[in-house]
Design a protein around this motif. Structure first.
Motif, mmCIF file in Angstrom:
data_model
loop_
_atom_site.group_PDB
_atom_site.id
_atom_site.type_symbol
_atom_site.label_atom_id
_atom_site.label_comp_id
_atom_site.label_asym_id
_atom_site.label_seq_id
_atom_site.Cartn_x
_atom_site.Cartn_y
_atom_site.Cartn_z
ATOM 1 N N LEU A 37 -37.625 5.698 14.644
ATOM 2 C CA LEU A 37 -37.351 6.949 14.624
ATOM 3 C C LEU A 37 -35.822 7.394 14.905
ATOM 4 O O LEU A 37 -35.236 8.725 14.518
ATOM 5 C CB LEU A 37 -37.894 7.440 15.928
ATOM 6 C CG LEU A 37 -39.390 7.882 15.895
ATOM 7 C CD1 LEU A 37 -40.162 8.345 17.149
ATOM 8 C CD2 LEU A 37 -39.220 9.154 15.090
ATOM 9 N N VAL A 38 -35.100 6.588 15.690
ATOM 10 C CA VAL A 38 -33.701 6.855 15.837
ATOM 11 C C VAL A 38 -32.822 6.920 14.544
ATOM 12 O O VAL A 38 -32.284 7.893 13.926
ATOM 13 C CB VAL A 38 -32.891 5.703 16.654
ATOM 14 C CG1 VAL A 38 -31.644 6.024 16.771
ATOM 15 C CG2 VAL A 38 -33.329 5.843 18.162
ATOM 16 N N LYS A 41 -34.256 9.998 12.261
ATOM 17 C CA LYS A 41 -34.184 11.389 12.810
ATOM 18 C C LYS A 41 -32.868 11.642 13.932
ATOM 19 O O LYS A 41 -32.538 12.863 13.829
ATOM 20 C CB LYS A 41 -34.970 12.004 13.442
ATOM 21 C CG LYS A 41 -36.195 12.268 12.417
ATOM 22 C CD LYS A 41 -37.647 12.321 12.800
ATOM 23 C CE LYS A 41 -38.029 13.781 13.428
ATOM 24 N NZ LYS A 41 -39.497 13.438 14.012
ATOM 25 N N GLU A 42 -32.557 10.650 14.437
ATOM 26 C CA GLU A 42 -31.503 10.797 15.430
ATOM 27 C C GLU A 42 -30.215 9.661 15.464
ATOM 28 O O GLU A 42 -29.953 9.445 16.549
ATOM 29 C CB GLU A 42 -32.010 10.821 17.074
ATOM 30 C CG GLU A 42 -32.774 12.312 17.194
ATOM 31 C CD GLU A 42 -33.341 11.947 18.613
ATOM 32 O OE1 GLU A 42 -34.244 11.119 18.627
ATOM 33 O OE2 GLU A 42 -33.259 13.182 19.227
ATOM 34 N N PHE A 44 -27.224 9.949 15.020
ATOM 35 C CA PHE A 44 -26.177 10.176 15.781
ATOM 36 C C PHE A 44 -26.203 9.111 17.201
ATOM 37 O O PHE A 44 -24.891 9.050 17.734
ATOM 38 C CB PHE A 44 -25.808 11.592 16.112
ATOM 39 C CG PHE A 44 -26.760 12.080 17.354
ATOM 40 C CD1 PHE A 44 -26.417 12.052 18.646
ATOM 41 C CD2 PHE A 44 -28.012 12.265 17.110
ATOM 42 C CE1 PHE A 44 -27.024 12.591 19.550
ATOM 43 C CE2 PHE A 44 -28.963 12.746 18.063
ATOM 44 C CZ PHE A 44 -28.502 12.975 19.339
ATOM 45 N N ARG A 47 -23.869 6.412 17.483
ATOM 46 C CA ARG A 47 -22.319 6.711 17.299
ATOM 47 C C ARG A 47 -22.163 6.511 18.883
ATOM 48 O O ARG A 47 -20.705 6.368 19.174
ATOM 49 C CB ARG A 47 -22.187 8.032 16.948
ATOM 50 C CG ARG A 47 -20.703 8.619 17.023
ATOM 51 C CD ARG A 47 -19.784 7.773 15.873
ATOM 52 N NE ARG A 47 -18.335 8.101 16.015
ATOM 53 C CZ ARG A 47 -17.695 8.199 17.449
ATOM 54 N NH1 ARG A 47 -18.193 7.694 18.327
ATOM 55 N NH2 ARG A 47 -16.352 8.746 17.208
ATOM 56 N N TYR A 48 -22.942 7.087 19.937
ATOM 57 C CA TYR A 48 -22.460 6.990 21.218
ATOM 58 C C TYR A 48 -22.912 5.861 22.072
ATOM 59 O O TYR A 48 -22.723 5.909 23.316
ATOM 60 C CB TYR A 48 -23.048 8.445 21.701
ATOM 61 C CG TYR A 48 -22.617 9.580 21.123
ATOM 62 C CD1 TYR A 48 -21.361 10.103 21.366
ATOM 63 C CD2 TYR A 48 -23.223 10.187 19.681
ATOM 64 C CE1 TYR A 48 -20.739 11.168 20.633
ATOM 65 C CE2 TYR A 48 -22.688 11.100 19.124
ATOM 66 C CZ TYR A 48 -21.281 11.933 19.686
ATOM 67 O OH TYR A 48 -20.668 12.620 18.757
ATOM 68 N N TYR A 208 -29.374 4.633 26.943
ATOM 69 C CA TYR A 208 -28.622 5.986 26.087
ATOM 70 C C TYR A 208 -28.120 6.900 27.196
ATOM 71 O O TYR A 208 -27.004 7.557 26.896
ATOM 72 C CB TYR A 208 -29.928 6.602 25.327
ATOM 73 C CG TYR A 208 -29.474 7.973 24.910
ATOM 74 C CD1 TYR A 208 -28.347 7.968 24.087
ATOM 75 C CD2 TYR A 208 -30.161 9.079 25.398
ATOM 76 C CE1 TYR A 208 -28.099 9.283 23.408
ATOM 77 C CE2 TYR A 208 -29.686 10.304 24.917
ATOM 78 C CZ TYR A 208 -28.822 10.478 23.815
ATOM 79 O OH TYR A 208 -28.340 11.602 23.395
ATOM 80 N N LEU A 209 -28.866 7.337 28.519
ATOM 81 C CA LEU A 209 -28.322 8.082 29.246
ATOM 82 C C LEU A 209 -26.930 7.456 30.034
ATOM 83 O O LEU A 209 -25.857 8.394 30.321
ATOM 84 C CB LEU A 209 -29.413 8.276 30.507
ATOM 85 C CG LEU A 209 -28.746 9.495 31.390
ATOM 86 C CD1 LEU A 209 -29.264 10.713 30.738
ATOM 87 C CD2 LEU A 209 -29.196 9.519 32.955
ATOM 88 N N GLU A 212 -24.174 8.149 27.397
ATOM 89 C CA GLU A 212 -23.769 9.715 27.395
ATOM 90 C C GLU A 212 -23.111 9.863 28.497
ATOM 91 O O GLU A 212 -22.076 10.589 28.526
ATOM 92 C CB GLU A 212 -24.996 10.596 27.314
ATOM 93 C CG GLU A 212 -25.791 10.647 26.062
ATOM 94 C CD GLU A 212 -25.147 11.570 25.026
ATOM 95 O OE1 GLU A 212 -24.458 12.383 25.448
ATOM 96 O OE2 GLU A 212 -25.420 11.560 23.915
ATOM 97 N N GLY A 215 -19.652 7.717 28.241
ATOM 98 C CA GLY A 215 -18.689 7.667 27.059
ATOM 99 C C GLY A 215 -18.126 9.228 26.940
ATOM 100 O O GLY A 215 -17.269 9.609 26.574
ATOM 101 N N VAL A 216 -19.355 10.114 27.258
ATOM 102 C CA VAL A 216 -19.118 11.429 26.902
ATOM 103 C C VAL A 216 -18.886 12.320 28.225
ATOM 104 O O VAL A 216 -17.826 13.056 27.975
ATOM 105 C CB VAL A 216 -20.395 12.183 26.001
ATOM 106 C CG1 VAL A 216 -20.248 13.578 25.553
ATOM 107 C CG2 VAL A 216 -20.572 11.280 24.784
#
Lengths: 222, 439
Positions: A37-38, A41-42, A44, A47-48, A208-209, A212, A215-216
């Motif tokens: 699924l990643v 559709k996702e 991106f 990348r993170y 993932y969290l 995010e 890194g972001v």
């Protein structure tokens, strides 16, 4: 061969193998489904994703009291950690289980002393009662509880309750033993196909969290 | 799961949108969003949440409304996405109206709850998906929809016309020149060190902030510019209505203005949601991994001005101040330490509120909630009793927050709860205490 022996042989033999295959196959399928699924559709997300921030985040939440929320809810935290550790460790390190494995495959390893195992079992059962009471009593938890939550709690508690009763060897030993093996198998098979799937997905959602936030957002997520 | 009639808020966007909505459109939209637009994140979040309720106490709405279980983050997800999935997408216009109200006016998408979830389930993301569904169904609160329309037509949030924009800058320049005779607000200066971008409400009704910024930049000797063309507005309510297409367009205008001016970077004013859009959401929706032009928030820039000595302080601010950390630049960009450096450089008596930094409670105005306008104002302000208490406990006279939404939201809270406190931007204080050249 008595009826009991036939039933016992069936559920501890073929059915056990089926349960393990469903668990492993189902888990691979669920993880594969998520990753596909990643990719579909996702994309991106890759990348993170960051190993550093994923691990940082996972560690803060897998260690008791290492996150703000664990510290705020100390009793819940203790219960949660004992419950989950019991759930993961008991199947592998209970002496009775290792003996069975030894009989079947000729391998053996360290086991939890029986007395300790009894204590862990009782605490896990208490934790299940605690979780049940939370669902029934706390308004916020009751509001988000669905029937499936009770089913999942039952599935998780059953191997411990039946195992404990069988271990007492006082009455209906065979009955509890059969139920114990069955409930363990049901739980294994339920993991990939119910919300017990958090056992498989938690590491991904956390990572993932964590990525995010690290890194972001350059902020702490614990 | 309809609300009791007595609590029903009339909103023309929601009510008229609902009247116009057909079942076919709902089916089409839900299918488009669930099968087409969302993927692993939504699935993982919905499959992983074990309904433990550990997120409840993170939410100011939940705490302020007497721990109403409907208002916990997971409770809000249950009333919206949970129902949609349970009913396999078969929901009616009434449900969409209700879901829109929940997602747009009962959640600031501040992500405090995500930080407290053991699994990292991001309820804010789920509620933004709900807003997206409601947007595609045409059921969005009227006032915020109006700002999204404005973005679509004028590329700014407040229907500011191009001549009004330029005129406002020249008016502020003229006024400021009385204080600093050679002051300029340089328009369209190619190759400047930075482009300064602001949100629509600044020229609309907070023009004094442009004056202050211009004054500070001129005294600091900055080589800066502002664009005369669309792209000067970095704000983005389309991001909060779920109108991703307009959001993408807004961000293109903004970054392309900087690229046309060949500036080295963008400095943006004291706004949180705009920062989120420019740094986190909008640019990524355009598939830019990182902003195409380096971009810093005002906190970062003030930090630079003070730490390099470009702005010197004549005498520190005397009144006691407290800091409200805006979610989008603190939880969204980790600027809490720089913010504290700046405030401590400017002010003598700083009292922290608790919890603070990443853990601060939301202002309840952000995430587009204040932009849903008067129909929801009471609900919003009453939904932030915890914030009022948090502020009152500091006993400070001044509350500083470098975010427009926080600013307006906190002013409402100060008034409603009768707090003896004034809300200020950093630039208000900086302008007041900085060393000013003799003229």
């Amino acid at each position: 061969m008595s009826n009991f022996d036939m039933l016992y042989n069936f559920i501890s033999g073929p059915l056990f193998i089926v349960a393990v295959i469903v668990f492993i196959g189902g888990s691979i399928y669920k993880i594969h489904q998520l990753i596909s699924l990643v990719n579909q559709k996702e994309k991106f997300i890759w990348r993170y994703m960051s190993w550093k921030y994923s691990i940082r985040s996972i560690l803060h939440w897998i260690i008791p009291f290492a996150s703000t929320n664990w510290r705020k809810r100390s009793f819940m935290t203790i219960m949660t950690f004992i419950f989950h550790m019991g759930l993961v460790c008991m199947p592998f390190f209970l002496a009775a289980h290792v003996i069975l494995i030894n009989e079947a495959f000729g391998v053996s390893w360290w086991t939890i002393p029986d007395g300790t195992a009894d204590v862990i079992t009782v605490i896990v059962i208490i934790a299940c009662v605690f979780f049940l009471l939370r669902r029934l009593i706390l308004r916020d938890v009751r509001f988000i509880t669905t029937p499936s939550d009770y089913a999942l709690l039952t599935i998780a508690a059953a191997p411990f309750i039946t195992g404990f009763l069988a271990d007492q060897q006082c009455c209906y030993y065979r009955f509890w033993l059969i139920l114990h093996i069955l409930s363990g198998e049901i739980m294994l098979m339920a993991i990939p196909f119910t919300r017990l799937t958090h056992m498989l997905y938690a590491v991904f959602t956390r990572a993932y969290l964590g990525s995010e936030f690290g890194g972001v957002r350059h902020a702490r997520d614990w | 799961m309809a609300e009791p009639a007595k609590n029903r808020i009339i909103d023309e966007g929601l009510d008229t949108g609902k009247e116009r909505l057909t079942q076919e459109r709902i089916d089409k939209v839900i299918n488009q969003v669930l099968s087409g637009e969302t993927g692993a994140r939504l699935k993982a979040y919905m499959d992983t949440c074990v309904h433990c309720g550990l997120c409840s106490e993170t939410c100011p709405y939940y705490l302020s409304y007497g721990r109403d279980p409907k208002l916990s983050p997971a409770g809000k997800v249950r009333r919206t996405m949970g129902e949609i999935l349970k009913r396999k997408g078969k929901v009616d216009p009434d449900f969409i109206r209700q879901a829109s109200e929940v997602a747009s006016t009962e959640c600031n998408v501040c992500k405090r709850c995500a930080m407290y979830c053991p699994f990292g389930v991001d309820s804010a993301y789920i509620l933004l998906v709900i807003r997206r569904i409601c947007h595609l169904c045409g059921v969005t609160p009227l006032y915020i929809q109006d700002t999204a329309h404005s973005h679509s037509v004028t590329q700014n949030q407040m229907w500011v016309k191009e001549d009004e924009w330029i005129d406002t800058l020249q008016w502020q320049e003229e006024d400021a020149r009385e204080e600093l005779p050679d002051l300029r607000i340089p328009l369209d200066k190619e190759g400047a060190d930075f482009m300064y971008s602001v949100i629509g409400p600044e020229p609309k009704f907070l023009a004094g902030l442009l004056y202050q910024a211009a004054y500070i930049f001129n005294v600091a000797g900055c080589d800066w510019t502002m664009p005369s063309m669309p792209g000067w507005d970095n704000s983005d309510m389309a991001m909060f209505t779920g109108d991703n297409e307009i959001m993408g367009r807004n961000k293109k205008f903004h970054y392309e203005a900087a690229q046309k001016l060949k500036v080295k970077r963008i400095v943006m004013g004291e706004c949180g949601h705009a920062f989120r859009s420019v740094y986190d959401v909008g640019n990524r929706w355009l598939a830019w991994a990182n902003p195409p032009v380096p971009m810093v928030h005002a906190i970062d820039f003030y930090h630079e001005l003070l730490s390099t000595g470009k702005i010197k302080i004549k005498e520190k601010y005397k009144k006691s101040v407290t800091i409200h950390d805006p979610c989008n630049v603190i939880r969204g960009r980790g600027l809490h330490d720089k913010l504290r450096y700046v405030i401590h450089e400017l002010c003598e008596n700083v009292i922290e509120m608790h919890p603070n930094r990443e853990h601060n409670y939301c202002c309840n105005a952000g995430g587009g909630v204040i932009n849903c306008g008067p129909p929801f104002k009471n609900k919003r302000v009453m939904g932030n009793k915890v914030k009022a208490k948090q502020c009152a406990d500091t006993g400070a006279e001044i509350l500083i927050t470098p975010c427009h939404n926080c600013h307006s939201g906190m002013e409402d809270i100060v008034l409603y709860y009768k707090l003896d406190m004034h809300v200020k931007f950093i630039s208000d204080i900086m302008y007041e205490v900085m060393e000013k050249p003799e003229v």
